[in-house]
Enzyme design. Structure first.
Site, PDB file in Angstrom:
ATOM      1  N   ASN A   8       0.966  -1.101   0.024  1.00  0.00           N
ATOM      2  CA  ASN A   8      -0.084   0.042  -0.074  1.00  0.00           C
ATOM      3  C   ASN A   8       0.953   1.140  -0.012  1.00  0.00           C
ATOM      4  O   ASN A   8       1.451   1.683   1.072  1.00  0.00           O
ATOM      5  CB  ASN A   8      -0.929  -0.125   1.185  1.00  0.00           C
ATOM      6  CG  ASN A   8      -1.888   1.095   1.350  1.00  0.00           C
ATOM      7  OD1 ASN A   8      -1.714   2.012   0.312  1.00  0.00           O
ATOM      8  ND2 ASN A   8      -2.592   1.340   2.461  1.00  0.00           N
ATOM      9  N   LYS A  15       3.745   0.995   2.994  1.00  0.00           N
ATOM     10  CA  LYS A  15       3.178  -0.067   3.903  1.00  0.00           C
ATOM     11  C   LYS A  15       3.150  -1.349   3.296  1.00  0.00           C
ATOM     12  O   LYS A  15       2.805  -1.283   1.987  1.00  0.00           O
ATOM     13  CB  LYS A  15       1.859   0.266   4.560  1.00  0.00           C
ATOM     14  CG  LYS A  15       1.863   1.438   5.188  1.00  0.00           C
ATOM     15  CD  LYS A  15       0.247   1.883   5.701  1.00  0.00           C
ATOM     16  CE  LYS A  15       0.531   3.090   6.541  1.00  0.00           C
ATOM     17  NZ  LYS A  15      -0.659   4.038   6.438  1.00  0.00           N
ATOM     18  N   ARG A  92      -2.626  -2.053  -3.225  1.00  0.00           N
ATOM     19  CA  ARG A  92      -3.894  -1.117  -3.260  1.00  0.00           C
ATOM     20  C   ARG A  92      -3.730  -0.222  -4.494  1.00  0.00           C
ATOM     21  O   ARG A  92      -2.415   0.575  -4.528  1.00  0.00           O
ATOM     22  CB  ARG A  92      -3.884  -0.539  -1.679  1.00  0.00           C
ATOM     23  CG  ARG A  92      -5.023   0.204  -1.800  1.00  0.00           C
ATOM     24  CD  ARG A  92      -5.016   1.025  -0.195  1.00  0.00           C
ATOM     25  NE  ARG A  92      -6.192   1.290  -0.078  1.00  0.00           N
ATOM     26  CZ  ARG A  92      -6.778   1.655   1.130  1.00  0.00           C
ATOM     27  NH1 ARG A  92      -5.890   1.502   2.411  1.00  0.00           N
ATOM     28  NH2 ARG A  92      -7.980   1.840   1.538  1.00  0.00           N
ATOM     29  N   HIS A 180     -12.746   3.731  -0.171  1.00  0.00           N
ATOM     30  CA  HIS A 180     -12.571   2.581   1.149  1.00  0.00           C
ATOM     31  C   HIS A 180     -13.570   1.418   0.552  1.00  0.00           C
ATOM     32  O   HIS A 180     -13.793   0.678   1.571  1.00  0.00           O
ATOM     33  CB  HIS A 180     -13.396   3.393   2.040  1.00  0.00           C
ATOM     34  CG  HIS A 180     -12.852   4.318   2.785  1.00  0.00           C
ATOM     35  ND1 HIS A 180     -13.470   5.371   3.039  1.00  0.00           N
ATOM     36  CD2 HIS A 180     -11.568   4.524   2.956  1.00  0.00           C
ATOM     37  CE1 HIS A 180     -12.520   6.314   3.609  1.00  0.00           C
ATOM     38  NE2 HIS A 180     -11.377   5.979   3.798  1.00  0.00           N
ATOM     39  N   GLY A 209     -12.160   6.460  10.091  1.00  0.00           N
ATOM     40  CA  GLY A 209     -10.633   6.394  10.508  1.00  0.00           C
ATOM     41  C   GLY A 209      -9.954   7.772  10.041  1.00  0.00           C
ATOM     42  O   GLY A 209     -11.028   8.847  10.217  1.00  0.00           O
ATOM     43  N   GLY A 211      -9.166   8.759   7.401  1.00  0.00           N
ATOM     44  CA  GLY A 211     -10.126   9.161   6.080  1.00  0.00           C
ATOM     45  C   GLY A 211     -11.598   8.410   6.675  1.00  0.00           C
ATOM     46  O   GLY A 211     -11.701   7.395   7.398  1.00  0.00           O
ATOM     47  N   MET A 283      -8.535  11.849  16.595  1.00  0.00           N
ATOM     48  CA  MET A 283      -9.541  11.740  17.524  1.00  0.00           C
ATOM     49  C   MET A 283      -9.285  11.680  19.022  1.00  0.00           C
ATOM     50  O   MET A 283      -9.852  12.056  20.008  1.00  0.00           O
ATOM     51  CB  MET A 283     -10.478  10.737  16.884  1.00  0.00           C
ATOM     52  CG  MET A 283     -11.957  10.684  17.683  1.00  0.00           C
ATOM     53  SD  MET A 283     -12.942  12.451  17.611  1.00  0.00           S
ATOM     54  CE  MET A 283     -13.516  12.017  16.180  1.00  0.00           C
ATOM     55  N   ARG A 284      -8.006  10.746  19.235  1.00  0.00           N
ATOM     56  CA  ARG A 284      -7.880  10.434  20.599  1.00  0.00           C
ATOM     57  C   ARG A 284      -7.461  11.838  21.638  1.00  0.00           C
ATOM     58  O   ARG A 284      -7.962  12.093  22.525  1.00  0.00           O
ATOM     59  CB  ARG A 284      -6.819   9.537  20.890  1.00  0.00           C
ATOM     60  CG  ARG A 284      -7.096   8.085  20.558  1.00  0.00           C
ATOM     61  CD  ARG A 284      -5.910   7.186  20.298  1.00  0.00           C
ATOM     62  NE  ARG A 284      -5.285   7.540  19.218  1.00  0.00           N
ATOM     63  CZ  ARG A 284      -4.500   6.570  18.426  1.00  0.00           C
ATOM     64  NH1 ARG A 284      -4.295   5.594  18.761  1.00  0.00           N
ATOM     65  NH2 ARG A 284      -4.099   7.104  17.339  1.00  0.00           N
ATOM     66  N   ILE A 328     -11.450   4.878  14.415  1.00  0.00           N
ATOM     67  CA  ILE A 328     -12.508   5.483  15.435  1.00  0.00           C
ATOM     68  C   ILE A 328     -13.699   4.418  15.607  1.00  0.00           C
ATOM     69  O   ILE A 328     -14.150   4.469  16.639  1.00  0.00           O
ATOM     70  CB  ILE A 328     -13.049   7.118  14.919  1.00  0.00           C
ATOM     71  CG1 ILE A 328     -11.730   7.575  14.683  1.00  0.00           C
ATOM     72  CG2 ILE A 328     -14.074   7.580  15.843  1.00  0.00           C
ATOM     73  CD1 ILE A 328     -11.854   9.033  13.796  1.00  0.00           C
ATOM     74  N   GLY A 329     -14.049   3.992  14.621  1.00  0.00           N
ATOM     75  CA  GLY A 329     -15.221   3.265  14.751  1.00  0.00           C
ATOM     76  C   GLY A 329     -15.089   1.901  15.622  1.00  0.00           C
ATOM     77  O   GLY A 329     -16.082   1.432  16.265  1.00  0.00           O
ATOM     78  N   GLU A 378      -8.370  -4.319   5.244  1.00  0.00           N
ATOM     79  CA  GLU A 378      -8.267  -3.987   3.916  1.00  0.00           C
ATOM     80  C   GLU A 378      -6.975  -4.918   3.354  1.00  0.00           C
ATOM     81  O   GLU A 378      -7.188  -5.402   2.315  1.00  0.00           O
ATOM     82  CB  GLU A 378      -7.811  -2.697   3.448  1.00  0.00           C
ATOM     83  CG  GLU A 378      -9.088  -1.819   3.738  1.00  0.00           C
ATOM     84  CD  GLU A 378      -8.861  -0.523   4.213  1.00  0.00           C
ATOM     85  OE1 GLU A 378      -8.461  -0.332   5.673  1.00  0.00           O
ATOM     86  OE2 GLU A 378      -9.140   0.418   3.583  1.00  0.00           O
TER      87      GLU A 378
HETATM   88  P1  AMP Z   1      -7.300   4.629  10.701  1.00  0.00           P
HETATM   89  O1  AMP Z   1      -7.232   5.777   9.796  1.00  0.00           O
HETATM   90  O2  AMP Z   1      -8.281   3.444  10.773  1.00  0.00           O
HETATM   91  O3  AMP Z   1      -5.988   4.033  11.436  1.00  0.00           O
HETATM   92  O4  AMP Z   1      -7.824   5.413  12.293  1.00  0.00           O
HETATM   93  C1  AMP Z   1      -7.284   6.360  12.756  1.00  0.00           C
HETATM   94  C2  AMP Z   1      -8.171   7.400  13.597  1.00  0.00           C
HETATM   95  O5  AMP Z   1      -8.534   6.419  14.709  1.00  0.00           O
HETATM   96  C3  AMP Z   1      -7.445   8.577  14.562  1.00  0.00           C
HETATM   97  O6  AMP Z   1      -8.289   9.658  14.546  1.00  0.00           O
HETATM   98  C4  AMP Z   1      -7.207   7.848  15.784  1.00  0.00           C
HETATM   99  O7  AMP Z   1      -7.171   8.762  16.819  1.00  0.00           O
HETATM  100  C5  AMP Z   1      -8.580   7.053  15.773  1.00  0.00           C
HETATM  101  N1  AMP Z   1      -8.423   6.198  17.101  1.00  0.00           N
HETATM  102  C6  AMP Z   1      -7.663   4.913  17.217  1.00  0.00           C
HETATM  103  N2  AMP Z   1      -8.010   4.311  18.446  1.00  0.00           N
HETATM  104  C7  AMP Z   1      -8.891   5.309  18.944  1.00  0.00           C
HETATM  105  C8  AMP Z   1      -9.260   5.178  20.304  1.00  0.00           C
HETATM  106  N3  AMP Z   1      -9.250   4.301  21.271  1.00  0.00           N
HETATM  107  N4  AMP Z   1     -10.200   6.117  20.695  1.00  0.00           N
HETATM  108  C9  AMP Z   1     -10.524   7.271  19.613  1.00  0.00           C
HETATM  109  N5  AMP Z   1     -10.084   7.369  18.384  1.00  0.00           N
HETATM  110  C10 AMP Z   1      -9.207   6.205  18.199  1.00  0.00           C
END
Ligand code: AMP
Length: 404
Positions: A8, A15, A92, A180, A209, A211, A283-284, A328-329, A378
């Site tokens: 990717n 990656k 990808r 996605h 995420g 994205g 988000m964290r 995030i989900g 993915e």
């Molecule tokens: P991804 O692109 O799917 O890896 O997702 C990244 C996003 O997921 C970032 O905004 C992270 O802050 C969020 N994230 C990962 N773990 C957590 C968590 N425990 N609580 C809140 N957001 C999270």
């Protein structure tokens, strides 16, 4: 051991993952790695199946000036140090354009066709194609497969695929593709196992995420997406704004004197949660912040998810299940709880204990619509596509001709 390499590649990182093929088409992840900081502070990091560190190295900037150089370093680390010689490589590729509605075995003709879509995804497509070209040059008989983020959505109806603009633009590729797709395809394939009762019904999947987008699935097929021509539309994301009146872009050009590339940088890097909060794209960090603008950014994120849920439920003419996936989900119980609360009008009710444990099913038994958390994968989807295309090739081709 037969292995498949999944790649990717982005503008500043490559990656990669290695999957072993364990009979009957079963794949097991053995290595996860990446070279990041390309042309800035290059680093190779890789871990094994149990998370143990396999490599953690820095490189001088001139040694990793671009994606092909990063691919070469990752490839020679795998070959020369780990003695891994994959039987095929799955990539990808963000854009399959109007034509590619499934993964495809790569040859020079396919690469030439995929190059035509560079102008549809100028920030991603060239970087996705770079390692394909270097592997074609260095290992011409090693089978390669391209897996597209757009392909899963090619089932959309004409009304979902069009913008209200003159036809000639649609004909040249200005369409609502949706992205996605590999994540949604993985979730759609997982649902018969995770939630057999609803797998073939009307389901909204929220890929949240860095994205973010949402997809309406009917009988496991995509019928609508919140993303369109590019991965800018729809939900607000870490650094992208999501849905935006095109008049804002005109304002940036006419009143702020921004060029096309300034606007592009702005929309991909400075907006979304980062722009609205002024605190972070993560988000964290927003959840941990006391800043009023961080709170507004979270409120906006949740609000737009719920608005788009209404739109997708209308596309599906009803709703039978809601699924959260991606960073995030899968991990933020707070965001899930807030979304489910705002979707209460649909008859959704949350099992708070299950939600805080990140359980698979997070709605209460009396909830009219069940809500699930399904971790996406993915890379596994790409490895599966690669293996199944490899199996379909005339026998004897690949396995003797692996990269050496
Ligand atoms: P991804 O692109 O799917 O890896 O997702 C990244 C996003 O997921 C970032 O905004 C992270 O802050 C969020 N994230 C990962 N773990 C957590 C968590 N425990 N609580 C809140 N957001 C999270």
């Amino acid at each position: 051991m037969d292995t498949i390499l999944v790649v990717n590649a982005g503008s500043s990182s490559v990656k990669f993952q290695i999957f072993s093929v364990e009979g009957e088409g079963i794949l097991r992840r053995q290595i996860k790695g990446q070279i990041d900081g390309i042309a800035s502070r290059p680093r190779l990091r890789a871990s094994g199946a149990n998370g143990e560190t396999l490599a953690e190295r820095a490189y001088p900037i001139e040694a990793v000036a671009n994606v092909p150089a990063a691919m070469e370093i990752a490839g020679s680390w795998l070959r020369d140090e780990l003695r891994i010689h994959p039987i095929a490589v799955g990539h990808r590729v963000v854009h399959g354009g109007p034509d590619f509605d499934r993964p495809v075995s790569i040859d020079h003709g396919v690469v030439a066709r995929l190059e035509r879509f560079v102008n549809l995804a100028p920030l991603h497509q060239p970087h996705n194609l770079a390692p394909i070209r270097s592997i074609l040059a260095g290992f011409p008989s090693l089978p390669q497969v391209a897996c597209f983020d757009t392909a899963f959505h090619r089932t959309h109806s004409a009304v979902a695929d069009h913008y209200a603009i003159p036809h000639r633009l649609h004909a040249e590729g200005v369409r609502r593709y949706g992205f996605h797709g590999l994540s949604y395809e993985y979730v759609a394939k997982a649902l018969p196992r995770v939630a057999p009762d609803i797998a073939n019904r009307r389901v909204i999947v929220a890929h949240l995420g860095s994205g973010a987008s949402m997809c309406a699935l009917n009988e496991g097929r995509s019928v609508e997406s919140t993303m369109g021509f590019t991965a800018l539309d729809g939900l607000p994301m870490g650094t992208r704004p999501g849905q935006l009146d095109p008049g804002v872009v005109l304002y940036l050009i006419s009143e702020k004197g921004m060029s096309a590339s300034n606007v592009q940088d702005f929309l991909y890097r400075d907006c979304g949660l980062k722009g609205l909060s002024g605190v972070s794209n993560d988000m964290r960090e927003l959840e941990a912040s006391d800043d009023a603008k961080a709170k507004l950014a979270i409120d906006y994120f949740v609000y737009r998810i719920c608005l788009n849920a209404g739109m997708l439920a209308a596309a599906l003419q009803g709703l039978d299940a809601f699924v959260f996936t991606a960073g995030i989900g899968e991990n933020s119980a707070t965001i899930r709880a807030r979304v489910v609360e705002q979707l209460g009008w649909l008859g959704v009710s949350l099992d708070h204990a299950g939600n805080s444990r990140n359980s698979r099913l997070i709605s209460r038994s009396e909830s009219r619509i069940p809500v699930y958390v399904v971790p996406t994968d993915e890379e596994l989807m790409i490895a599966q596509h690669t293996l199944s295309l490899l199996m379909k090739q005339p026998s004897g081709n690949s396995r003797q001709e692996r990269a050496s």
